[in-house]
Design a protein around this motif. Structure first.
Motif, mmCIF file in Angstrom:
data_model
loop_
_atom_site.group_PDB
_atom_site.id
_atom_site.type_symbol
_atom_site.label_atom_id
_atom_site.label_comp_id
_atom_site.label_asym_id
_atom_site.label_seq_id
_atom_site.Cartn_x
_atom_site.Cartn_y
_atom_site.Cartn_z
ATOM 1 N N PHE A 268 51.600 33.521 2.430
ATOM 2 C CA PHE A 268 52.361 33.588 1.216
ATOM 3 C C PHE A 268 53.380 32.459 1.080
ATOM 4 C CE2 PHE A 268 55.294 36.136 -1.521
ATOM 5 C CZ PHE A 268 54.496 35.965 -2.622
ATOM 6 N N THR A 269 54.082 32.157 2.161
ATOM 7 C CA THR A 269 55.128 31.137 2.102
ATOM 8 C C THR A 269 54.530 29.743 1.971
ATOM 9 O OG1 THR A 269 55.736 32.409 4.038
ATOM 10 C CG2 THR A 269 57.430 31.051 3.053
ATOM 11 N N ARG A 270 53.431 29.497 2.681
ATOM 12 C CA ARG A 270 52.841 28.158 2.675
ATOM 13 C C ARG A 270 52.012 27.901 1.425
ATOM 14 N NH1 ARG A 270 49.368 26.446 7.459
ATOM 15 N NH2 ARG A 270 49.234 24.621 6.120
ATOM 16 N N ALA A 271 51.325 28.920 0.963
ATOM 17 C CA ALA A 271 50.369 28.700 -0.121
ATOM 18 C C ALA A 271 50.470 29.797 -1.183
ATOM 19 C CB ALA A 271 48.949 28.649 0.449
ATOM 20 N N PRO A 272 51.579 29.824 -1.938
ATOM 21 C CA PRO A 272 51.770 30.908 -2.924
ATOM 22 C C PRO A 272 50.689 30.943 -4.000
ATOM 23 C CG PRO A 272 53.447 29.197 -3.173
ATOM 24 C CD PRO A 272 52.733 28.919 -1.898
ATOM 25 N N LEU B 294 54.967 41.211 -4.663
ATOM 26 C CA LEU B 294 54.820 39.938 -3.939
ATOM 27 C C LEU B 294 55.540 38.814 -4.678
ATOM 28 C CD1 LEU B 294 51.108 39.701 -2.715
ATOM 29 C CD2 LEU B 294 53.159 39.907 -1.341
ATOM 30 N N MET B 295 55.371 38.799 -6.000
ATOM 31 C CA MET B 295 55.988 37.733 -6.791
ATOM 32 C C MET B 295 57.520 37.849 -6.751
ATOM 33 S SD MET B 295 53.668 35.787 -7.980
ATOM 34 C CE MET B 295 52.366 36.012 -6.795
ATOM 35 N N VAL B 296 58.014 39.100 -6.772
ATOM 36 C CA VAL B 296 59.462 39.310 -6.685
ATOM 37 C C VAL B 296 59.979 38.780 -5.349
ATOM 38 C CG1 VAL B 296 61.237 41.094 -6.410
ATOM 39 C CG2 VAL B 296 59.607 41.241 -8.292
ATOM 40 N N PHE C 83 62.662 35.824 -5.568
ATOM 41 C CA PHE C 83 64.053 36.214 -5.294
ATOM 42 C C PHE C 83 64.420 36.191 -3.810
ATOM 43 C CE2 PHE C 83 63.122 38.079 -9.419
ATOM 44 C CZ PHE C 83 64.194 37.593 -10.144
ATOM 45 N N SER C 84 63.401 36.254 -2.946
ATOM 46 C CA SER C 84 63.720 36.242 -1.527
ATOM 47 C C SER C 84 63.424 34.871 -0.910
ATOM 48 C CB SER C 84 62.919 37.334 -0.831
ATOM 49 O OG SER C 84 63.231 37.373 0.524
ATOM 50 N N GLU C 85 62.170 34.398 -1.073
ATOM 51 C CA GLU C 85 61.776 33.117 -0.479
ATOM 52 C C GLU C 85 62.529 31.943 -1.109
ATOM 53 O OE1 GLU C 85 59.551 32.474 1.913
ATOM 54 O OE2 GLU C 85 58.824 34.515 2.243
ATOM 55 N N ARG C 86 62.500 31.898 -2.450
ATOM 56 C CA ARG C 86 63.042 30.729 -3.134
ATOM 57 C C ARG C 86 64.545 30.821 -3.362
ATOM 58 N NH1 ARG C 86 58.468 27.311 -4.391
ATOM 59 N NH2 ARG C 86 57.802 27.502 -2.244
ATOM 60 N N LEU C 87 65.015 31.938 -3.916
ATOM 61 C CA LEU C 87 66.423 32.035 -4.270
ATOM 62 C C LEU C 87 67.276 32.638 -3.146
ATOM 63 C CD1 LEU C 87 65.968 33.312 -7.940
ATOM 64 C CD2 LEU C 87 66.583 31.001 -7.197
ATOM 65 N N SER D 4 63.766 40.204 2.349
ATOM 66 C CA SER D 4 62.350 40.285 2.001
ATOM 67 C C SER D 4 61.751 41.634 2.367
ATOM 68 C CB SER D 4 61.575 39.169 2.681
ATOM 69 O OG SER D 4 61.608 39.375 4.069
ATOM 70 N N GLY D 5 62.480 42.487 3.063
ATOM 71 C CA GLY D 5 61.904 43.791 3.372
ATOM 72 C C GLY D 5 62.774 44.601 4.313
ATOM 73 N N GLY D 6 62.322 45.830 4.583
ATOM 74 C CA GLY D 6 63.073 46.714 5.469
ATOM 75 C C GLY D 6 64.058 47.565 4.699
ATOM 76 N N THR D 7 64.635 48.557 5.395
ATOM 77 C CA THR D 7 65.614 49.420 4.743
ATOM 78 C C THR D 7 67.038 48.988 5.082
ATOM 79 O OG1 THR D 7 65.137 50.909 6.553
ATOM 80 C CG2 THR D 7 64.307 51.538 4.408
ATOM 81 N N GLN D 8 67.188 48.192 6.130
ATOM 82 C CA GLN D 8 68.513 47.679 6.480
ATOM 83 C C GLN D 8 68.357 46.485 7.408
ATOM 84 O OE1 GLN D 8 70.507 50.249 9.480
ATOM 85 N NE2 GLN D 8 68.863 51.672 9.012
ATOM 86 N N THR D 9 69.439 45.691 7.522
ATOM 87 C CA THR D 9 69.405 44.555 8.424
ATOM 88 C C THR D 9 69.427 45.069 9.854
ATOM 89 O OG1 THR D 9 70.730 43.403 6.797
ATOM 90 C CG2 THR D 9 70.496 42.353 8.938
ATOM 91 N N LEU D 10 68.543 44.514 10.684
ATOM 92 C CA LEU D 10 68.497 44.954 12.073
ATOM 93 C C LEU D 10 69.609 44.281 12.856
ATOM 94 C CD1 LEU D 10 64.635 44.797 12.512
ATOM 95 C CD2 LEU D 10 66.043 46.817 12.140
#
Lengths: 300, 320
Positions: free
Chosen positions: A261-265, B151-153, B157-161, B166-172
């Motif tokens: 996903f990160t490499r090839a969206p 996936l798009m969200v 919002f996670s990868e780019r911004l 990106s997931g989980g119920t809380q920070t580990l």
């Protein structure tokens, strides 16, 4: 009213010509629904793309090319890029469309056949038969679709056929209810009483009198079912319980894309757009047909 | 009051629950290996061992005896033990309930409020640009596969911004687990599920409001010179919102399905996630328990919605 309908029986040729003009009327009303027409155009486009996939596709969809891995869209020779083992995304998308559309239509057929049979029997015989069949319908409606789909998919060897049957088996209830309601309303009408008085058998009354007269809502439901089936298949495939690679559907392509996903969206973007387009188009067509069949019901 | 109606409605649940349990029981027995799948799939267990287990578990008894025992166990909350690790299925599920309730509850709340506002604005400005955009937008939203939307969200919002985890119920690890941290993790899955539900609710409310708006008693209210806000509040809204209550129950299966997808995409450790993990290992006791529990909750939710509707609208109880 009652008498005139019953007496009109000999005029069969006239009835046929009138039913043709009804189809014409429906088509005229359907054409006024712009979004539905757009949906129809999209479906024709996707359908042609799937049929002529071998002609259009620039590559063999399963041809691996280790030196051209993860090529972004618009790169030389690959308009939509390549995936993690260098397969051409456009070619795969075209071939995957075949699987997704076939499952969509075939599952719709299963849904409509099972739903119509259940609904017809229920409405025609009434009483205990009706009660049992409708409770069965309620039972199936009580399960969240995805849970049922996945449990069934986990039991069987996934193939186009088994996935189609599973999707159909979890979606027939709505059609059954529509068919039942439609025919309960029609069953007491004069032309049905007339046919019964003339000694027509139960299957003949169902097939020749009830079905053609109640077909509108069934066609609408069937159209929406194609959309649902395409979505359902994509969910099963995405979660990894669908048709097995190397054969691909749009859902399988998305399942694959998740890992890169990160490499090839772009691997995730195109199949998702294809699913959304197809589902949306069928939903629009369904809306248009609903308005066209029964303009009185029009809400939106 | 309408307790008679509530009681009748309660009785109607019985055949439904019976049907659900029969279907669930049949599926458990149709599953490859049946209830002893754990052992039949294990190469170290011999055929004689399996025969002994079958005898001990009563699997050689007549089917109806087995069904009654199975259903009895289910009712008393004994869902058996997980194939993997052998923990009690009940404990495994109970552990996951709060996370799913948080997710579903938040999404439901957002959807009902937003859906009402959008539906009402659309209904009172029918065929306006807003109405057109809202109805088309709702259909587009319902046509997007939820997992792809998720996936798009994550991508945007996670990868780019980098706005959301990106997931989980809380920070580990340290610093994680606080209320704010949990809410931060809840935003994305709840929004994705909430948006899908909002699309449905806006359609329900719009249709119901349009129908009510054209009723004769509304015309009468206008004709006798009542002020517009009064007609809106006392004649239209009150009557239009009621039928939508029942849909809260009807929608429940779709909410469970949507929650499962959202949990899968965002790694939200709820019941859906448990179900998917169980699916990976073909852990049938968990799968069956989840199927039964969700179906029971749906039946129960529908009943509650109907009773609420019956209490709010005296015509409904009197009808049947």
């Amino acid at each position: 009213m009652a008498a005139s309908q019953a007496v009109a029986l000999p005029a069969i040729p006239e009835r046929r010509s009138r039913s043709e003009s009804i189809v014409g009327q429906i088509w005229r009303r359907f054409r006024q629904h712009r979004l539905a027409m757009a949906g129809l155009a999209v479906i024709c486009f996707l359908f042609l793309a799937a049929v002529f996939a071998p002609v259009i596709a620039p590559y063999d969809p399963e041809q691996v090319n280790p030196i051209a891995r993860h090529q972004p869209p618009l790169s030389a020779g690959h308009p939509l890029g390549t995936d993690e083992i260098g397969r051409d995304v456009l070619s795969r998308l075209l071939y995957a469309g075949r699987v997704s559309l076939v499952v969509g239509f075939a599952a719709m057929a299963v849904t409509v056949i099972v739903g119509s049979v259940v609904g017809l029997i229920s409405a025609y015989y009434g009483g205990k038969v009706d009660a049992v069949l409708m409770r069965l319908t309620d039972v199936f409606l009580s399960f969240p679709t995805i849970y049922l789909l996945l449990v069934l998919a986990a039991f069987v060897q996934p193939s186009v056929l088994s996935i189609t049957l599973i999707v159909g088996a979890t979606a027939w209830m709505e059609v059954a209810r529509i068919v039942r309601a439609q025919f309960l309303a029609l069953k007491e009408q004069d032309f049905v009483l007339a046919a019964r008085a003339l000694g027509a058998t139960a299957p003949r009354i169902m097939g020749r009198e009830l079905l053609p007269n109640g077909i509108g809502p069934i066609i609408v439901a069937a159209t929406l079912q194609v959309a649902n089936a395409i979505l359902a298949e994509s969910y099963i495939s995405f979660l990894g319980y669908g048709i097995q690679p190397p054969q691909a559907s749009w859902g399988i392509m998305l399942n694959n894309a998740q890992d890169f996903f990160t490499r090839a969206p772009w691997l995730a973007v195109f199949p998702g757009v294809a699913i959304t387009l197809a589902v949306l188009a069928f939903n629009f067509i369904g809306d248009g047909l609903r308005d066209a069949f029964d303009p009185r019901q029009r809400v939106g | 009051m309408n307790l008679d109606y509530a009681f009748r409605r309660l009785l109607q649940m019985a055949p439904l629950l019976l049907g659900i349990s029969v279907l669930g029981f049949s599926m458990m027995h149709l599953a490859p290996g049946g209830p002893t799948a754990l052992y039949t799939l294990n190469p170290n267990v011999t055929a004689e061992d399996i025969e002994r287990i079958k005898e001990a578990w009563g699997l050689n008894d007549p089917l109806h005896v087995q069904y009654l025992r199975w259903a009895g166990n289910m009712i008393s909350g004994d869902f058996g033990n997980s194939f993997r690790g052998g923990a009690e299925v009940r404990d495994l599920i109970v552990e996951r309930v709060p996370a799913t309730l948080q997710l579903m509850g938040t999404a439901y709340l957002v959807a009902v409020v937003l859906g009402f506002v959008i539906g009402a604005l659309g209904a009172f400005r029918q065929y306006s640009v807003f109405d057109y955009l809202a109805t088309t937008g709702a259909l587009v939203t319902l046509s997007i596969p939820t997992f792809w939307f998720g996936l798009m969200v994550i991508f945007v919002f996670s990868e780019r911004l980098g706005w959301i985890p990106s997931g989980g119920t809380q920070t580990l690890g340290s610093g994680g687990g606080g209320l704010l941290d949990r809410l931060h993790h809840l935003v994305a899955p709840a929004s994705v599920l909430g948006l899908v539900l909002t699309a449905q609710w806006s359609r329900y409310f719009r249709t119901s409001l349009l129908e009510t708006k054209n009723q004769e008693y509304v015309r009468t209210a206008h004709a006798k010179g009542l002020a517009e806000p009064t007609v809106l509040r006392r004649h239209i809204l009150r009557n239009a919102v009621l039928p939508v209550i029942a849909l809260a129950g009807v929608q429940l299966p779709a909410v469970f399905s949507g929650a499962l997808v959202a949990e899968s995409i965002f790694g939200w450790a709820g019941m859906g996630r448990l179900f998917l993990d169980a699916l990976t290992y073909r852990d049938y006791p968990i799968l069956m328990a989840m199927l039964m529990i969700t179906a029971f909750l749906v039946v129960f939710g529908n009943m509650l919605a109907d009773i609420a509707l019956g209490l709010a609208d005296p015509r409904i109880g009197a009808r049947s």
